[in-house]
Design a protein around this motif. Structure first.
Motif, short mmCIF file in Angstrom:
data_model
loop_
_atom_site.label_atom_id
_atom_site.label_comp_id
_atom_site.label_asym_id
_atom_site.label_seq_id
_atom_site.Cartn_x
_atom_site.Cartn_y
_atom_site.Cartn_z
N TRP A 19 0.64 -1.24 -0.29
CA TRP A 19 -0.48 -0.04 0.13
C TRP A 19 1.16 1.11 -0.11
O TRP A 19 1.92 1.32 0.88
CB TRP A 19 -1.11 -0.23 1.33
CG TRP A 19 0.08 0.08 2.48
CD1 TRP A 19 0.06 -0.91 3.08
CD2 TRP A 19 0.27 1.36 3.45
NE1 TRP A 19 0.58 -0.63 4.69
CE2 TRP A 19 0.55 0.36 4.69
CE3 TRP A 19 0.31 2.49 2.96
CZ2 TRP A 19 1.46 1.49 5.52
CZ3 TRP A 19 1.20 3.10 4.17
CH2 TRP A 19 1.30 2.55 5.51
N THR A 20 0.49 2.49 -0.35
CA THR A 20 0.81 3.47 -0.50
C THR A 20 -0.18 4.19 0.01
O THR A 20 -1.44 4.56 -0.33
CB THR A 20 1.48 3.87 -2.25
OG1 THR A 20 0.67 4.36 -2.74
CG2 THR A 20 2.34 3.08 -2.09
N ILE A 21 0.09 5.99 0.79
CA ILE A 21 -0.53 6.46 1.24
C ILE A 21 0.46 7.61 0.28
O ILE A 21 1.97 8.23 0.79
CB ILE A 21 -0.38 7.46 3.07
CG1 ILE A 21 -0.91 5.96 3.55
CG2 ILE A 21 -1.53 8.96 2.63
CD1 ILE A 21 -1.16 6.33 4.64
N THR A 22 0.08 8.91 -0.08
CA THR A 22 0.37 9.73 -0.22
C THR A 22 -0.43 11.29 -0.16
O THR A 22 -1.56 11.70 -0.04
CB THR A 22 0.17 9.78 -2.34
OG1 THR A 22 1.02 8.68 -3.06
CG2 THR A 22 0.86 11.05 -3.40
N PHE A 23 0.54 12.40 0.09
CA PHE A 23 0.27 13.65 0.79
C PHE A 23 0.59 14.57 0.00
O PHE A 23 2.10 14.31 -0.47
CB PHE A 23 0.99 13.72 2.05
CG PHE A 23 0.49 12.96 3.39
CD1 PHE A 23 -0.86 12.57 4.28
CD2 PHE A 23 1.11 11.31 3.29
CE1 PHE A 23 -1.02 11.74 4.91
CE2 PHE A 23 1.16 10.21 4.91
CZ PHE A 23 0.20 10.52 5.19
N THR A 24 -0.07 15.66 -0.04
CA THR A 24 0.03 16.52 -1.40
C THR A 24 0.09 18.07 -0.51
O THR A 24 -0.87 18.04 -0.14
CB THR A 24 -0.56 16.65 -2.84
OG1 THR A 24 -0.44 15.03 -3.19
CG2 THR A 24 0.23 17.98 -4.11
N HIS A 25 0.81 18.47 -0.74
CA HIS A 25 0.83 20.02 -0.08
C HIS A 25 1.15 20.90 -0.94
O HIS A 25 2.93 20.63 -1.71
CB HIS A 25 1.83 20.34 1.24
CG HIS A 25 1.39 18.84 2.28
ND1 HIS A 25 1.82 17.62 2.75
CD2 HIS A 25 0.72 19.18 3.63
CE1 HIS A 25 1.06 17.12 3.32
NE2 HIS A 25 0.33 18.36 4.55
N THR A 26 0.99 21.84 -1.11
CA THR A 26 1.31 22.82 -1.87
C THR A 26 1.70 24.64 -0.61
O THR A 26 1.19 25.00 0.34
CB THR A 26 0.87 23.80 -2.92
OG1 THR A 26 -0.94 23.63 -2.56
CG2 THR A 26 0.33 23.03 -3.45
N VAL A 27 2.43 25.18 -1.73
CA VAL A 27 2.86 26.09 -0.67
C VAL A 27 2.93 27.40 -1.66
O VAL A 27 3.84 27.71 -2.55
CB VAL A 27 3.92 26.56 0.47
CG1 VAL A 27 4.32 28.45 0.89
CG2 VAL A 27 3.99 25.15 1.14
N THR A 28 1.12 28.49 -1.58
CA THR A 28 1.27 29.22 -2.44
C THR A 28 1.75 30.53 -2.14
O THR A 28 0.81 31.14 -1.02
CB THR A 28 -0.13 29.65 -3.16
OG1 THR A 28 -0.61 27.77 -3.43
CG2 THR A 28 0.16 30.50 -4.22
#
Length: 330
Positions: free
Chosen positions: A134-143
């Protein structure tokens, strides 16, 4: 340059000291370009053949002193000229401008860590089934509000920080992932201004810096990669593998992308290949979320938290605005 003891103080001399050139203070103090510039109020230059006033000199002297305070640079002691007094030649102005330009990425202090985010930064439901991978993908953007404000943030000592962790229990694999995720410590991304390490609040940051984390098998840490080294293609800045057998293929990996001149994207994958002891399961539980605002992982669920530490406003005014953090989990 005609600026010397016994000579006249000409507009061209003053403008060289104040201007937005490699020899001028505005390159660091004001808009500048690239990895130089803090976005402070421009130091006005003087028209050719005009009189260089005490007010002009006082502005330059005071702002030069402030750049020394901001960067922790020792400068020549000098007093700003006062209107009505004879303006004497000020020693070592060029030398001091060169020094603060060299040290422009350093900052004696930092601002207060910012942990407001939109979206979801925790995986509150269970992940995996039996011994399946399994995988968990966390995505964050700093704008950032603008490209220039992004530059001012990094140039004045801003830091983007990642933290990893979980503490929920209930499955065979939970205990290992609880321990393993806590080994990462904090990963800190700085601008890498002038292609060098930056000393910020007495801590050295090299571009990508791992702090307070020990253990695991660190397979990647791009210590000389900062904001100014990123491109539109993802760069793996950090990967830590588990060291506990038979989980050594499990990893946490963060990739960074300069999606645009105003957006930093951080993608973090937690990966388990399903390998484990006979009869055990690889799936992990969810748990409670870390809710905004937070600068620490306060919930029990698998979490990758992104915060930032803005530059200090002790010496500078806030020219970088308030970057926005958005988070999602898949």
């Amino acid at each position: 340059m005609t600026y010397s003891l016994g000579g006249l103080i000409e507009a061209a001399d003053y403008n060289t000291f104040a201007g937005n050139t490699t020899a001028g203070l505005n390159r660091v103090w004001s808009t500048g370009s690239g990895d130089a510039g803090w976005g402070q109020t421009d130091i006005a230059t003087v028209s050719v053949a005009a009189t260089v006033t005490a007010t002009n000199w006082a502005t330059l002297v005071n702002n030069l002193a402030t750049t020394g305070t901001q960067t922790g640079t020792t400068l020549t002691s000098r007093t700003a000229p006062v209107t009505g007094n004879l303006i004497a030649i000020l020693a070592n102005v060029s030398t001091d401008i060169t020094s603060v330009t060299t040290n422009r990425g350093n900052a004696v202090s930092s601002g207060t860590e910012y942990g407001v985010f939109s979206g979801t930064t925790s995986k509150t439901t269970g992940t995996g089934s039996g011994q399946a991978a399994w995988t968990i993908t966390f995505t964050h953007t700093v704008t950032f509000p603008s490209a220039d404000q992004a530059r001012y943030f990094w140039n004045a000592g801003g830091i983007v920080r990642l933290k990893y962790g979980k503490s929920s229990t209930g499955t065979d694999a939970d205990a290992d992932w609880n321990t393993f995720s806590g080994l990462c410590g904090t990963i800190n991304l700085t601008g890498r201004v002038a292609g060098a390490a930056q000393t910020i609040a007495a801590q050295s940051y090299t571009g990508t810096t791992r702090l307070s984390g020990t253990g695991g098998t660190q397979t990647t840490l791009t210590t000389t990669t900062g904001w100014y080294n990123l491109t539109g293609s993802a760069t793996t800045i950090f990967q830590l593998n588990d060291t506990v057998s038979p989980y050594s293929t499990n990893f946490i990996r963060t990739q960074a992308t300069a999606t645009s001149s105003t957006v930093l994207t951080l993608s973090t994958v937690w990966s388990d290949d399903g390998t484990g002891t006979v009869g055990a399961t690889a799936n992990i539980t969810g748990g409670t979320a870390t809710a905004s605002p937070s600068t620490t992982i306060s919930g029990t669920a698998p979490t990758t938290l992104v915060t930032y530490i803005p530059p200090s406003t002790t010496s500078l005014t806030n020219s970088w605005g308030t970057p926005a953090i958005a988070a999602s989990v898949a």
